[in-house]
Design an enzyme around this catalytic site. Structure first.
Site, PDB file in Angstrom:
ATOM      1  N   CYS A 136     -56.579   4.127  33.160  1.00 41.93           N
ATOM      2  CA  CYS A 136     -57.308   4.965  32.964  1.00 41.93           C
ATOM      3  C   CYS A 136     -58.104   5.611  34.167  1.00 41.93           C
ATOM      4  O   CYS A 136     -59.268   4.847  34.474  1.00 41.93           O
ATOM      5  CB  CYS A 136     -58.284   5.038  31.748  1.00 41.93           C
ATOM      6  SG  CYS A 136     -59.317   6.318  31.504  1.00 41.93           S
ATOM      7  N   CYS A 142     -61.996   6.255  33.243  1.00 42.97           N
ATOM      8  CA  CYS A 142     -62.585   4.995  33.040  1.00 42.97           C
ATOM      9  C   CYS A 142     -62.781   4.089  34.450  1.00 42.97           C
ATOM     10  O   CYS A 142     -64.083   3.500  34.245  1.00 42.97           O
ATOM     11  CB  CYS A 142     -61.578   4.047  32.238  1.00 42.97           C
ATOM     12  SG  CYS A 142     -61.188   4.812  30.603  1.00 42.97           S
TER      13      CYS A 142
END
Length: 103
Positions: A28, A31
């Site tokens: 991600c 993230c």
């Protein structure tokens, strides 16, 4: 930040203490964006224990808690959800801190 090891650990944690579950995944990009400043956020809010939850390892927990975008945050104290910051949007340090401060 501690990493969630098992569903059994989650069941024990959620009942006792004050936690912020951070749902994330290695692939991600958003993230990875928040990774550099999360230690500073955790230091600022020491009343919470921050727990990293790998979305891919704990997909059933994500479904149970309605986590559809990452990174997402769920605050729990002694078995009760205090609040959540769940969306598919990239999050800034200020937005994360505002969420925690408002709990």
């Amino acid at each position: 930040m501690r990493k969630l090891a098992s569903m059994e650990e989650y069941e024990q944690l959620k009942e006792n203490g004050k936690y912020i579950l951070m749902f994330s995944a290695q692939w991600c990009g958003d993230c990875r964006f928040i990774e550099p400043f999360m230690p500073e956020v955790a230091d600022k809010y020491k009343e919470f224990t921050f727990i990293y939850v790998d979305r891919d390892e704990f997909i059933d927990l994500c479904v149970e808690l309605d986590i559809f975008g990452i990174p997402s945050f769920v605050a729990i104290e002694n078995g009760k959800e205090l609040g959540r910051f769940v969306s598919k949007d990239r999050k800034t340090q200020d937005e994360i801190e505002e969420f925690i401060a408002a709990l």
